[in-house]
Design a protein around this motif. Structure first.
Motif: not given
Length: 403
Positions: A301-313
């Motif tokens: 549909d033209g939308s963009l998937v954007v990321g990301d971050s990383h947190h651990y626990g």
């Protein structure tokens, strides 16, 4: 032997008979994420009777909460990179058969700093960089028109990568396995215990000769004592979908930038990465502290998937702070000359993580395997891992070898 006939097996000297109402399988796979489905494909291609058991009614875990980004370039040199090449080729083979749309192909790694450009040049000169090439900002913009050519000093172009829409691809792949490969699925079912040839579930007892457990980040339900020895933790990531306003430009390929070069081990383990890491630690410390790097892909549909971050626990909260999204969008805005957009969707994902391995295979017995991808490489390497594990599992049984 047809499933509706009586079957008698002997395991460890103990006879066991399945009645006519109890089907018997060559292999039961616990977990219907991409890792479990990859093992189901490999086993079905050997002509095995396969059942996949999953606690959920439909895929909703890490296997669909991602970019659908089948990545080769940047995977760790050696076995992981080899697996990514093999898995990418299997994706390319099965996608048209299963009705899975390839949204786009290729990867552009935009270099915003001379140190990043030098690292990409070094990468292109390795065996991992075959078929990749260094391009100018102008060529980068020709390939990805949304790139801000004025903000980069060059880029790496890789032809290998594929992009699928995970939330659509996983159901289609499961349906194809069931309809054309004879794989059976038992959904909304929890496996409580395994004592081969029996699997005790919330819907009764199943019979199987072998079992492959693909638990994702569920580290407690089955074989918790064995999994605990690997000292795994969990990783939470934040992602979002951007809906450009007005005419939607075509992305044409996946895009990464400098921050990804210090996270993806195929780049980060090269000596040339040291200078980039030092500069990023000064200029983008908050991004590094939150495990932020940039991946951008596009949907139909033209939308963009954007990321990301990383947190651990061990147990991570389910919340997605806006400050983390702002760090991601900060890097997006530096790399892209994108028209005005709005964030139309946000989500988090969680996967198992290890500090010293990208995946593991544990062998509780000759007929049982536990397979966990302990990194964000599941979609990119699972098909090759499935082939390896299934081949070894059935070969070890036939040769009387306990792995």
């Amino acid at each position: 032997m047809p499933h509706d006939q009586f079957m008698t097996w002997t395991f460890d000297g103990r006879p066991m008979t399945a009645t006519s109402s109890q089907k018997a399988y060559d292999v039961a796979i616990v977990g219907a994420g991409i890792v479990g489905l990859a093992h189901a494909l490999a086993a079905s291609r050997l002509g095995k009777r396969v059942i996949v058991i999953d606690r959920d009614a439909a895929a909703n875990g890490a296997s669909i909460r991602n970019f659908g980004f089948i990545t080769v370039s940047g995977q760790q040199r050696g076995q992981c990179w080899d697996r990514a090449v093999r898995s990418r080729n299997i994706w390319a083979e099965i996608a048209p058969k299963a009705g899975i749309r390839i949204e786009h192909s290729g990867l552009l790694v935009a270099a915003r700093r001379p140190e990043a450009h030098a690292l990409l040049e070094a990468f292109a000169g390795t065996d991992m960089g075959r078929d990749c090439r260094i391009v100018t900002p102008r060529v980068a913009r020709d390939k990805v028109p949304m790139i801000n050519a004025d903000s980069i000093v060059g880029a790496l172009w890789s032809p290998h990568e594929l992009r699928v829409e995970s939330r659509d691809a996983l159901p289609r792949f499961s349906h194809w396995l069931a309809e054309t490969q004879g794989v059976e699925f038992m959904r909304s079912t929890l496996v409580r215990d395994i004592a081969l040839p029996q699997l005790m579930t919330t819907r009764g007892t199943l019979f199987a000769e072998r079992v492959i457990v693909c638990p994702g980040h569920d580290l407690l339900s089955l074989f918790a004592d064995r999994i605990a020895t690997y000292n795994l933790t969990t990783c939470k990531l934040q992602m979002m979908r951007l809906a450009p306003l007005g005419t939607t430009p075509k992305l044409g390929a996946a895009v990464m930038s400098d921050l990804g070069l210090v996270r993806y081990l195929g780049y980060a383990e090269l000596p040339e990465a040291a200078a980039l890491k030092a500069r990023l630690a000064i200029e983008q410390a908050p991004h590094l502290d939150n495990g932020v790097h940039l991946i951008v892909v596009q949907s139909a549909d033209g939308s963009l998937v954007v990321g990301d971050s990383h947190h651990y626990g061990e147990t991570l909260d389910p919340f997605a702070p806006n400050a983390i999204d702002e760090l991601i969008l900060d890097e997006f805005d530096r790399v892209f000359a994108c028209p005005e957009y709005r964030v139309s969707e946000r989500w988090t994902g969680t996967y198992a993580s290890s500090s010293d391995c990208l995946m593991l295979v544990d062998r509780p017995s000759a007929n049982v395997r536990i397979v966990i991808v302990t990194s964000g490489t599941g979609a990119s390497t699972a098909f090759a891992i499935g082939e390896e594990v299934v081949a070894e599992l059935f070969d070890s049984q036939s040769n009387g070898v306990v792995a």
